[in-house]
Design a protein around this motif. Structure first.
Motif, mmCIF file in Angstrom:
data_model
loop_
_atom_site.group_PDB
_atom_site.id
_atom_site.type_symbol
_atom_site.label_atom_id
_atom_site.label_comp_id
_atom_site.label_asym_id
_atom_site.label_seq_id
_atom_site.Cartn_x
_atom_site.Cartn_y
_atom_site.Cartn_z
ATOM 1 N N CYS C 660 0.821 -1.213 0.000
ATOM 2 C CA CYS C 660 0.000 0.000 0.000
ATOM 3 C C CYS C 660 0.858 1.268 0.000
ATOM 4 C CB CYS C 660 -0.911 -0.003 1.222
ATOM 5 S SG CYS C 660 -2.041 1.401 1.225
ATOM 6 N N PRO C 661 0.622 2.146 -0.970
ATOM 7 C CA PRO C 661 1.396 3.392 -1.004
ATOM 8 C C PRO C 661 0.907 4.418 0.025
ATOM 9 C CG PRO C 661 -0.102 3.273 -2.889
ATOM 10 C CD PRO C 661 -0.297 2.027 -2.108
ATOM 11 N N ARG C 662 -0.258 4.187 0.596
ATOM 12 C CA ARG C 662 -0.810 5.156 1.533
ATOM 13 C C ARG C 662 -0.974 4.569 2.935
ATOM 14 N NH1 ARG C 662 -1.056 8.727 -2.042
ATOM 15 N NH2 ARG C 662 -2.521 8.842 -3.776
ATOM 16 N N LYS C 663 -0.102 3.658 3.262
ATOM 17 C CA LYS C 663 -0.209 2.994 4.554
ATOM 18 C C LYS C 663 -0.081 3.990 5.701
ATOM 19 C CE LYS C 663 2.523 -0.421 6.937
ATOM 20 N NZ LYS C 663 3.630 -1.365 6.762
ATOM 21 N N ILE C 664 -0.961 3.850 6.695
ATOM 22 C CA ILE C 664 -0.934 4.811 7.795
ATOM 23 C C ILE C 664 0.125 4.421 8.820
ATOM 24 C CG2 ILE C 664 -2.308 6.022 9.524
ATOM 25 C CD1 ILE C 664 -4.796 4.947 8.091
ATOM 26 N N GLY C 665 0.138 3.168 9.182
ATOM 27 C CA GLY C 665 1.110 2.748 10.200
ATOM 28 C C GLY C 665 0.715 1.403 10.771
#
Lengths: 290, 318, 693
Positions: C660-665
């Motif tokens: 995922c390029p938008r992984k939050i954490g």
């Protein structure tokens, strides 16, 4: 590359005329001649196969006895002619038996991947763990030899081969979308096997069967050579060669004539089988057998 | 890979176990009266009783089987009825002689067959290919016993180059020993050669049509590198399987060839045993042959797995 | 050489194949040139001869091909006149190629390192260890991590994208002047294709290579190539700057091709595609003079009677059509629609009724490995070497999916290969048994019903397959194929059967006489029409279209898409439309479901899902699609790391988090994102959603 260009959307044009493969024609002719002679043998044979001409023992080929005579003065030519039928019968009978048993089992195993398949294939592994002739010898070790039993034994040996061939074509075809389509509309298993799979599988089965006919003729010859086939005084190619061995020095023609007859027959059926193979699928040309 | 090998070995032992039951069942349990089978139609009641006692045929079948198998596992193959000697040394001697035939022919078949197959594939649809196909045809179409007789007639009788029949131990000189082997080995090779060369040819042709062979050519590699490094390596894989099946046929061939050339090996011994209804000899002989056949299949499988990286290294890494 | 910048000039190349059907002119008067540092696109459908051109340049044509005339000028010499040995020294050294299918272009029994190093050893005379050392650098330069490990690996251990990178590295190993790419991304997933295209784009810019990019995909060519050469039936029809050719095509064929593409963004505005009529020409009996004229709506008698020459236009491009200059501005879409009977109408916003026609609830399908010894059997029973040997033990192909399809609704199912979309569809029509979960058809639970009770369901749910060559039994006539379902369900009898067959054939726009033909006498598009007719024969209400148009050529696709759309409207069908082609799905569907590794990560009405995309995976899929229209999308492009198949199974958290390029954490790694449903029925499973609130 040319294939690629042609295969797609080029199929509206058929080749001008599909030429029958040359080996199919030649092989068919040889096999035809052998079948013809074997049926007409009693009419064509100049002498009864067991008539002994005591005055002419171990005679070389002559105008009177075309292929010479054996140690009892029997006419080799007549005996070779008469010996054709049992050879062919063995080949066809054994193969027919293996088809009869093997094809349905193979279809069922290919269709039901899973438990049935597993049981069937393990059983086949077991039969195949016997080297071909040894299984037949095991049967003759305990029961008296006969030509029918020999055919049965060979047929049994061929069953695993037929099962495997049928199963693997079936497995391949099961992936085809037209089979999936048939299953999606809820066709019965039997319908799918007989009307969807079999018509597409038969070329490969037939080709395999033709190979098996030749191997069965050879194996049957071997068994009767070893004394497990027809019993004397019957005229049987393998048996004739076996009986001729003590006279190889004095009268080699006794062994050569039936040997050539057998080789001629097998070459014919082999050519025919290869021709069939080419006819059904030109890409299969020259594929090995086992 | 290790799991694979173990699986295969366990499987072979299962097969052999079932096989021993099968052989025992066919020879000893199926045809009813074993004693009558051994002695023939005209045996007297006393004779039958004597032999039943001797072989303890009146015990329950599972017990008989257990006795046979447990003896087998300790290396005791029983006593020959006809020769009244232990079976094991008899079999071991003839097995050695047959093994010489088998290994020599297998070596010839593999080396000549693969070479011919490669030549035929490379010269596809040209004179050498046709020539090799023609001889393949002869090879598979002429029964081996007839090949044997032709060889005797031509090379032994007519040319007088080699002795026609018989066996001479190695102790009597290498030359004589070898000269007695040429005819049977040549016969066995002739009949098996065709299968191997045809198989090699077709799998080689298949390989030559693959994309990676085209890719190898596109790399500008010399043709010999394309042929041997890229094509032949993969083409040999199916050939191994065919070779293993060939071993099965070889056993049949050995029986015939030993008969034709009066060669005192395993095949002749088995025929002798069958002719004389020598039950312990038949059982032991057939079991040993099937065991050897199973082992040869096992080694072919293992070799196949070893040469095929897809089995050797399974997992995806990137 | 006319232009010193030209590194390769193909001049008037004509080539014929000798086939059992007679001589086949595969290329006729093909000319183009490649400049240093330039990427030239060679576009064409199957049979256009584009791959033949590539092989001719490399001297890899088989013995059945003969070059009739023309020259291939490279470095001042005609490649045709070199000796085989000289040709060999150029191949893989000065001119190298990357083939379409990476899965088969690598030798399965040699290590990656050996295969990359080979050209270096044979062309540069390097020692084995030097070459391997260089191979490591090469692999690193095409974006392969851990190259030292990879050179020891075997091809089957790599994913398709990685394999293609290896092949590109091999092709670049000797620093070639010319790189030929023969459909290098066609066999790959759209996300992987995007990665490879990025790589190629970068390579073209950084190295002074001349690139010949062969593809059927115009959008990909548009993305990568400065100039393009359009081939059709072995003839160059149009040749010029890609920007000009694609924005203002001059040749009718180019116009038709571009018009027939479904494009993202058009889904709401234009309801119908404008296909090119007819099918690809028969290469053994080509039409006289203009090869395209039988399919050309602008055709005049002169097209067939006069030889068509390539003519240079005012803007410098060349076009093989005598009307090109005169009618430059005539657009394909100005023509009357292909089927006047269907009214053009806007796609109505679809209001799903209460109850779905077919509904899957919490559906799971697990594939388990087969018997312990099955691999042995597979091996012995056929001598095909590399089949069936690898099976992973337990794969959850579908993992608790719920999906409802209303009558008359089209749901598009998208996702990379291996995500389980086909399995889901096949479960829903009971082609494979489900492991757990329920399937409702018209409110009735059918997932555990025995076959004999399924008759009604079987009749109402049908499936159309991907591969036209495999979907029809080759031993039956078209008539028999279409009749069978009707006979099976007792829908019609005797004379009526034949009437129904003609009716169905007409419905899929085939002449009734086709009932007598066998499948091999039909073209790909025609076969697919027969497949559709067979599915329609039972008057179904629901049809699964499993990649039903993916195997077809571009110019034939549009017609099938239109057909499916018309049929849906006429017969009020519901479709579950599976495709990897997002633009086609968007064009045809009311709703879209995006699948990733056995789950649906986003589902909703097309406009809501795509404009703008919310779920990072949807976003990535969307931005991976190469497109003509929307140049701005390229700047905001996001790319997925890695390959779905190569990723380790994630036991916890969001399945998509490793890529995922938008992984939050941490939350993405540990907690499975809940499915959140909006008022409009838009369902999303992503932590970003809760994060934003």
């Amino acid at each position: 590359m040319a294939e690629q260009l042609l295969n797609k959307d080029q199929t509206k044009v058929r080749p001008k005329r599909r030429r029958l493969p040359a080996n199919l024609i030649v092989g068919g002719m040889i096999a035809g001649i052998v079948v013809f002679l074997s049926f007409l043998a009693p009419l064509l044979a100049p002498y009864p196969y067991d008539q002994m001409h005591v005055e002419s023992l171990l005679q070389p080929p002559s105008a009177e006895f075309w292929f010479g005579t054996d140690e009892f003065g029997r006419d080799i030519f007549s005996r070779v002619l008469i010996g054709a039928l049992p050879s062919l019968t063995m080949g066809i009978l054994a193969t027919g038996l293996s088809l009869l048993i093997g094809v349905p089992i193979g279809l069922a195993a290919g269709y039901n991947k899973g438990r049935i398949d597993e049981i069937v294939m393990r059983t086949m592994d077991l039969i195949m763990s016997f080297p071909p002739i040894i299984l037949a010898m095991l049967i003759f070790a305990v029961t008296p030899p006969s030509i029918w039993k020999a055919a049965g034994a060979i047929g049994l040996v061929w069953v695993p081969v037929m099962v495997r061939v049928t199963r693997s074509v079936t497995l391949d075809l099961m992936q085809e979308e037209f089979i999936q389509a048939a299953r999606a509309r809820g066709e019965k298993v039997v319908y799918i096997l007989i009307f969807e799979i079999l018509p597409n599988a038969y070329p490969i089965i037939i080709v395999q069967a033709s190979i098996r006919v030749t191997l069965a003729i050879l194996l049957a010859g071997t068994l009767s050579f070893l004394g497990f086939g027809g019993q004397p005084p019957r005229s049987d190619w393998g048996l004739m060669i076996s009986e001729a061995r003590p006279f190889l020095d004095a009268a080699p023609w006794i062994a050569i004539a039936p040997g050539l007859a057998m080789s001629f027959t097998v070459i014919g059926v082999n050519l025919f089988g290869d021709g069939l193979r080419e006819l059904f699928d030109p890409r299969l040309r020259g594929r090995g057998r086992s | 890979m290790l799991v694979y090998i173990l699986k295969r070995i366990v499987y072979i032992f299962c097969i052999l176990a079932v096989m021993s039951v099968l052989i025992f069942a066919i020879t000893q349990a199926l045809p009813g009266n074993v004693a009558r089978m051994i002695l023939g139609e005209f045996a007297t009641v006393d004779q039958i009783q004597a032999i039943e006692e001797k072989l303890r045929l009146n015990d329950p079948l599972p017990l008989q089987y257990w006795r046979w198998v447990s003896a087998l596992l300790t290396g005791d193959l029983g006593d020959s009825l006809v020769m009244e000697r232990p079976v094991a040394p008899l079999i071991s001697l003839s097995l050695q002689r047959s093994a010489i035939l088998a290994f020599m022919s297998l070596f010839c078949v593999a080396s000549i067959g693969i070479t011919l197959g490669v030549i035929a594939a490379v010269k596809h649809n040209r004179a050498p290919d046709y020539g090799i196909s023609f001889f393949s045809y002869l090879g598979i179409s002429v029964p081996e016993f007839f090949w044997g007789i032709l060889i005797i007639l031509f090379f032994a009788r007519y040319l007088g180059w080699i002795p026609a029949t018989g066996y001479v131990p190695l102790s009597e000189g290498f030359g004589t020993w070898l000269s007695h082997l040429i005819a049977p080995v040549a016969t066995l090779t002739l009949t098996l050669l065709a299968n191997i060369s045809r198989m090699t040819r077709s799998s080689m042709l298949e390989e030559l049509g693959t994309n990676y062979v085209t890719a190898a050519r596109a790399k500008g590699l010399p043709e010999r590198v394309v042929l041997f490094r890229h094509a032949l390596r993969n083409a040999l894989l199916p050939t191994i399987t065919v070779l293993a099946v060939g071993v099965g046929w070889l056993f049949g061939g050995i029986v015939v060839v030993e008969t034709v050339f009066a060669y005192p090996g395993m095949g002749r011994m088995l025929l002798f045993a069958i002719e004389h209804r020598d039950l312990p000899l038949i059982q032991a002989g057939i079991l040993i042959i099937t065991a050897i056949y199973s082992l040869s299949n096992l080694s072919a499988d293992l070799l196949y797995a070893y040469l095929n990286p897809r089995i050797r290294y399974g997992r995806t890494i990137a | 050489m006319t232009d010193p910048n030209n590194i390769l000039e193909v001049n008037q190349l004509s080539l014929a194949y000798d086939t059992s059907y007679g001589s086949l002119v595969a290329l006729d008067d093909v000319s183009f040139e490649i400049k240093k540092g330039e990427c030239l696109g060679l576009a064409g459908e199957s049979g256009s001869g584009k791959s033949t051109v590539a092989r001719a340049i490399l001297g890899l044509l088989g013995p059945e091909a003969t070059i009739k005339k023309g020259s291939l000028m490279y470095a001042g010499a005609d490649l045709r006149e070199l000796s085989p040995e000289e040709q060999r020294s150029i191949r893989g050294n000065k001119i190298s190629i990357v083939f379409q299918d990476p899965f088969t272009a690598l030798n399965p029994s040699l290590t990656i390192g050996a295969q990359v190093a080979e050209p270096l050893i044979f062309h540069k005379g390097m020692s084995k260890s030097e070459a391997l050392e260089k191979a490591v650098d090469l692999l690193a330069s095409v974006g392969i991590n851990r190259p030292r490990e990879i050179i020891k690996a075997y091809p089957h251990q790599l994913s398709g994208g990685m394999q293609q990178r290896v092949l590109i590295a091999t092709a670049l190993s000797c620093d070639p002047d010319i790189l030929i790419l023969d459909e290098p991304t066609t066999a790959l997933d759209v996300t992987i294709e995007a990665q490879i295209l990025d790589l190629l784009d970068e390579l073209c810019r950084t190295r002074q290579l001349g690139v010949l990019f062969v593809s059927h995909n115009l959008a990909v060519i548009n993305r990568l190539c400065e100039r393009v050469c359009i081939l059709y039936a072995g003839r160059v029809l149009e040749y010029g700057k890609s920007s000009e050719v694609f924005s203002q095509p001059r040749h009718p064929y180019t116009k038709g091709l571009i018009a027939s593409l479904a494009s993202l963004g058009s889904e709401a505005t234009n309801n119908r595609l404008t296909p090119i009529p007819g099918g690809l020409p028969d290469m053994t009996a080509l039409p006289a003079n203009c090869v395209f004229q039988p399919r050309c709506p602008f055709k005049e008698s002169k097209c067939a009677s006069e030889i068509q020459h390539l003519a240079t236009m005012d803007d410098g491009r060349t076009v093989r059509c005598w009307k090109a200059q005169k009618e430059a501005n005539l657009r394909w879409t100005d023509l009357p629609s292909d089927h006047g009977d269907v009214p053009q109408k806007q796609k109505a916003s679809f209001q799903p009724s209460e109850k779905g026609f077919i509904e899957a609830s919490n559906l799971t399908k697990t594939f388990s490995s087969e018997g312990i010894l099955s691999e042995l059997v597979a091996k012995l029973s056929k001598l095909h070497v590399f089949r069936d040997l690898q099976r992973s033990p337990h794969v959850k192909a579908v993992d608790g999916i719920s999906l409802a399809i209303a009558p008359g609704e089209v749901i598009g199912l998208v996702g990379e290969s291996g995500c389980g979309k086909s399995t889901l569809a096949r479960c829903m029509v009971r082609l494979i048994e489900t492991t757990s979960g329920e399937i409702f058809a018209e409110g009735k639970e059918i997932s555990r019903e025995p076959e004999r009770k399924l008759k009604h369901f079987r009749q109402s749910a049908q499936i159309i397959f991907q591969n036209p060559d495999s979907s029809l039994n080759p031993r039956k006539t078209v008539g028999q194929i279409i009749k069978r379902p009707m006979v099976l369900f007792g829908l019609s009898h005797n004379a009526e059967l034949d009437r129904r067959v003609s009716e169905l054939l007409e419905m899929v726009r085939l002449p009734p006489a086709y009932a007598e033909r066998y499948p091999h006498q039909l073209s790909g598009g025609e076969k697919q029409r027969v497949g559709i007719a067979r599915a329609l024969a039972t008057s179904p209400k629901f049809i699964v279209c499993d990649e039903a148009i993916s195997a077809l050529d571009v110019s034939v696709q549009a017609a099938i898409i239109n057909l499916l759309q018309d049929l849906k409207e006429k017969l009020n069908l519901s479709y579950l439309f599976i495709s990897h082609d997002l633009s086609v799905v968007a064009h045809l569907s009311n709703r879209i479901a995006v699948m990733y590794r056995g789950i649906i990560c986003e589902e909703g009405v097309v406009e809501e899902v795509l404009r703008p995309p919310f779920h990072p995976y949807t976003e990535a899929l969307l931005s991976a699609v190469p497109r003509f229209d929307d140049k701005t999308a390229e700047t905001t492009r996001i790319r997925l790391k890695g390959d779905v198949l190569a990723m380790a199974e994630t036991s916890r958290g969001c399945r998509f988090h490793p890529r995922c390029p938008r992984k939050i954490g941490k939350i993405c790694e540990e907690i499975t994102p809940p499915v959140v449903e909006s008022a409009s029925g838009h369902r999303i499973a992503c932590h970003l959603l809760t994060d934003e609130k």
